[in-house]
Design an enzyme around this catalytic site. Structure first.
Site, PDB file in Angstrom:
ATOM      1  N   PHE A   1       0.534  -1.722  -0.179  1.00 16.01           N
ATOM      2  CA  PHE A   1       0.047  -0.297   0.102  1.00 16.01           C
ATOM      3  C   PHE A   1       0.330   1.129   0.041  1.00 16.01           C
ATOM      4  O   PHE A   1       1.590   1.488   0.915  1.00 16.01           O
ATOM      5  CB  PHE A   1      -1.340   0.509   1.083  1.00 16.01           C
ATOM      6  CG  PHE A   1      -1.633   1.259   0.923  1.00 16.01           C
ATOM      7  CD1 PHE A   1      -3.034   0.952   0.805  1.00 16.01           C
ATOM      8  CD2 PHE A   1      -1.493   2.272   2.126  1.00 16.01           C
ATOM      9  CE1 PHE A   1      -4.428   1.816   0.432  1.00 16.01           C
ATOM     10  CE2 PHE A   1      -2.475   3.468   1.609  1.00 16.01           C
ATOM     11  CZ  PHE A   1      -3.244   3.463   1.254  1.00 16.01           C
TER      12      PHE A   1
ATOM     13  N   ASP B   1       9.114   2.869   2.045  1.00 16.49           N
ATOM     14  CA  ASP B   1       8.120   3.608   1.897  1.00 16.49           C
ATOM     15  C   ASP B   1       8.057   3.154   3.626  1.00 16.49           C
ATOM     16  O   ASP B   1       7.505   2.714   4.495  1.00 16.49           O
ATOM     17  CB  ASP B   1       6.803   2.600   1.667  1.00 16.49           C
ATOM     18  CG  ASP B   1       5.399   3.295   2.206  1.00 16.49           C
ATOM     19  OD1 ASP B   1       5.489   4.402   2.991  1.00 16.49           O
ATOM     20  OD2 ASP B   1       4.679   3.309   0.618  1.00 16.49           O
TER      21      ASP B   1
ATOM     22  N   LYS C   1       2.692   9.027   8.807  1.00 18.71           N
ATOM     23  CA  LYS C   1       1.470   9.076   9.430  1.00 18.71           C
ATOM     24  C   LYS C   1       2.146   9.494  11.169  1.00 18.71           C
ATOM     25  O   LYS C   1       1.738  10.300  11.307  1.00 18.71           O
ATOM     26  CB  LYS C   1       1.585   7.289   9.564  1.00 18.71           C
ATOM     27  CG  LYS C   1       0.560   6.390   8.627  1.00 18.71           C
ATOM     28  CD  LYS C   1       0.131   5.843   8.610  1.00 18.71           C
ATOM     29  CE  LYS C   1      -0.853   4.808   7.774  1.00 18.71           C
ATOM     30  NZ  LYS C   1      -0.738   4.520   6.350  1.00 18.71           N
TER      31      LYS C   1
HETATM   32  C1  PLP Z   1      -0.907   5.154   5.682  1.00 22.59           C
HETATM   33  C2  PLP Z   1      -0.112   4.332   3.830  1.00 22.59           C
HETATM   34  C3  PLP Z   1       0.371   5.344   3.127  1.00 22.59           C
HETATM   35  C4  PLP Z   1      -0.184   5.971   2.675  1.00 22.59           C
HETATM   36  O1  PLP Z   1      -0.468   7.722   3.725  1.00 22.59           O
HETATM   37  P1  PLP Z   1      -1.514   9.365   3.880  1.00 22.59           P
HETATM   38  O2  PLP Z   1      -1.395   9.861   4.190  1.00 22.59           O
HETATM   39  O3  PLP Z   1      -2.825   7.884   3.951  1.00 22.59           O
HETATM   40  O4  PLP Z   1      -1.298   9.316   1.608  1.00 22.59           O
HETATM   41  C5  PLP Z   1       1.704   5.454   2.199  1.00 22.59           C
HETATM   42  N1  PLP Z   1       2.190   3.882   2.439  1.00 22.59           N
HETATM   43  C6  PLP Z   1       2.212   3.154   3.472  1.00 22.59           C
HETATM   44  C7  PLP Z   1       3.301   2.252   3.778  1.00 22.59           C
HETATM   45  C8  PLP Z   1       0.821   3.797   4.708  1.00 22.59           C
HETATM   46  O5  PLP Z   1       0.795   2.626   5.417  1.00 22.59           O
END
Ligand code: PLP
Length: 397
Positions: free
Chosen positions: A135, A220, A249
């Site tokens: 994600f 990420d 986050k």
């Molecule tokens: C939550 C998340 C995102 C997206 O972040 P948003 O602030 O919701 O746009 C991208 N990568 C990872 C690994 C995430 O957990």
């Protein structure tokens, strides 16, 4: 339906199936609803409230900043973003920072940076290899990057330039690498995909392959970073360094912020090639600086590691007692319980009834992502609720 729920249905786009709970206040690891009922929060704003709700360090930093300077644009120098960038660089293996407003913008920007690098140094290579179950966010490009059909199918045709391959397989990455590849983008541990922990050595092998092929490794760490998995960044547990890393986050313990970090040799944006109106604004950065400083000075990552171990042990005990639990996994305070049947949704609701907020990350798995500041007592309380709730699951015929 209560008053707020009716109004929400009338005025709000129905993009999410909300839990019937209206939260009005938070303090530490606790939140309260309209009726004054208290809940132990193991969702934490989606792994965001790293220091818990309304931590005084964050509240004071925001109060002070909001009375001083709110927004200027990035046409001018502002001090909070420089403070935060310096602290991030001093405490990571990366050299340069760009601030965005969200995680998606950070990963999208990281891919833009990798493409710029590809144009400059890799003969125009532009493709990014990502993994199934990953994600990386919700923009069209990041939906294309995220290897999850449920996020992709509603929006086809998707932007090109991404190849989704199996997670935890170095062979799959090798096979997908061509002269068009500029980078591999991975989560060190997949969060939204179900708290999927790769085998030891996977990230090391991916790093070695990227070095050998001359392509970039983007980690990420939007969910795993800032102490969540028991070290300040998850890459530290794997003996590797990324070329580019994204954060968001937990970075400001509740305020909207994201960051792209990169090694010097990879920081190839030139003026005008990337930007943001709100990214790096004084309030988000003041909150980020206060959060990161607190995390570092109080070794909150180690608290996440220690309390996470304690909580994991408790979850393992539950798995001994309830045989329909098929897996306990995760690192630090990013943990999951998996079941042999699709009961996560009903367990989430039963936990809510019992005063504990948890996330059903998959139909058959619960995810736990509490504030990193929780105590063993909080963890024990959550385990007690889980035990009570799991005891009500009917035995299969
Ligand atoms: C939550 C998340 C995102 C997206 O972040 P948003 O602030 O919701 O746009 C991208 N990568 C990872 C690994 C995430 O957990």
């Amino acid at each position: 339906m209560n008053h707020w729920q009716e109004l929400e249905h009338k005025y709000f786009m129905h993009t999410v199936e909300r839990v019937p709970l209206t939260l009005v206040r938070g303090q530490g690891a606790r939140v309260w609803d309209e009726a004054g009922r208290q809940y132990l929060d193991f969702v934490a704003g989606w792994a965001v409230n790293s220091l818990g709700h309304c931590h005084p360090a964050v509240v004071n930093a925001v109060k002070e900043q909001v009375e001083t300077l709110i927004q200027t644009s990035n046409h001018y120098y502002t001090i909070p973003q420089i403070h935060l960038a310096q602290l991030l660089v001093q405490n990571s293996c990366l050299d340069k920072v760009f601030f965005s407003n969200s995680g998606t913008e950070a990963t999208e920007g990281a891919v833009k940076l990798a493409r710029r690098y590809g144009k400059k140094h890799l003969g125009g290579a532009y493709e990014v290899i990502t993994t199934t179950g990953s994600f990386h966010g919700r923009t069209l490009a990041m939906v294309s990057a995220s290897g999850q059909p449920k996020h992709q199918e509603p929006y086809t045709p998707l932007p090109s330039g991404f190849v989704n391959v199996a997670y935890n397989s170095i062979e799959a990455i090798r096979a997908a690498t061509t002269d068009k590849t500029c980078a591999v983008m991975l989560e060190p541990l997949q969060g939204e995909g179900g708290v999927n922990v790769p085998d030891d050595g996977y990230l090391k092998r991916v790093r070695a392959w990227c070095d050998q092929s001359g392509i970039l490794l983007i980690l990420d760490e939007i969910q795993t970073g800032l102490g969540r998995t028991g070290t300040l960044f998850a890459y530290q547990q794997h003996g590797i360094e990324p070329d580019i890393m994204t954060l968001a986050k937990g970075l400001a313990s509740g305020l909207a912020i994201g960051a792209i970090m990169a090694k010097d040799r990879v920081s190839v944006f030139t003026p005008g090639e990337h930007g943001s109106t709100f990214g790096g604004n004084p309030i988000a950065c003041a909150a980020g600086y206060a959060t990161l400083k607190f995390i570092i000075e109080h070794d909150i990552a180690d608290n996440a590691r220690r309390v996470g171990q304690y909580f994991t042990k408790g979850l393992r005990n539950l798995a001994q007692k309830y045989r329909f639990i098929t897996d306990v996994r995760g690192r630090g305070l990013l943990l999951a319980l998996e079941f042999d049947r699709d009961i996560a949704g009903s367990l989430k609701m039963a936990c809510l009834e019992a005063g504990l907020l948890v996330n059903d990350v998959k139909p058959n798995a619960l995810r736990f992502m509490p504030p990193l500041t929780i105590t063993r007592g909080d963890a024990a309380e959550a385990l007690g609720v889980l035990d009570k709730v799991l005891a009500t699951v009917p035995r299969p015929m």
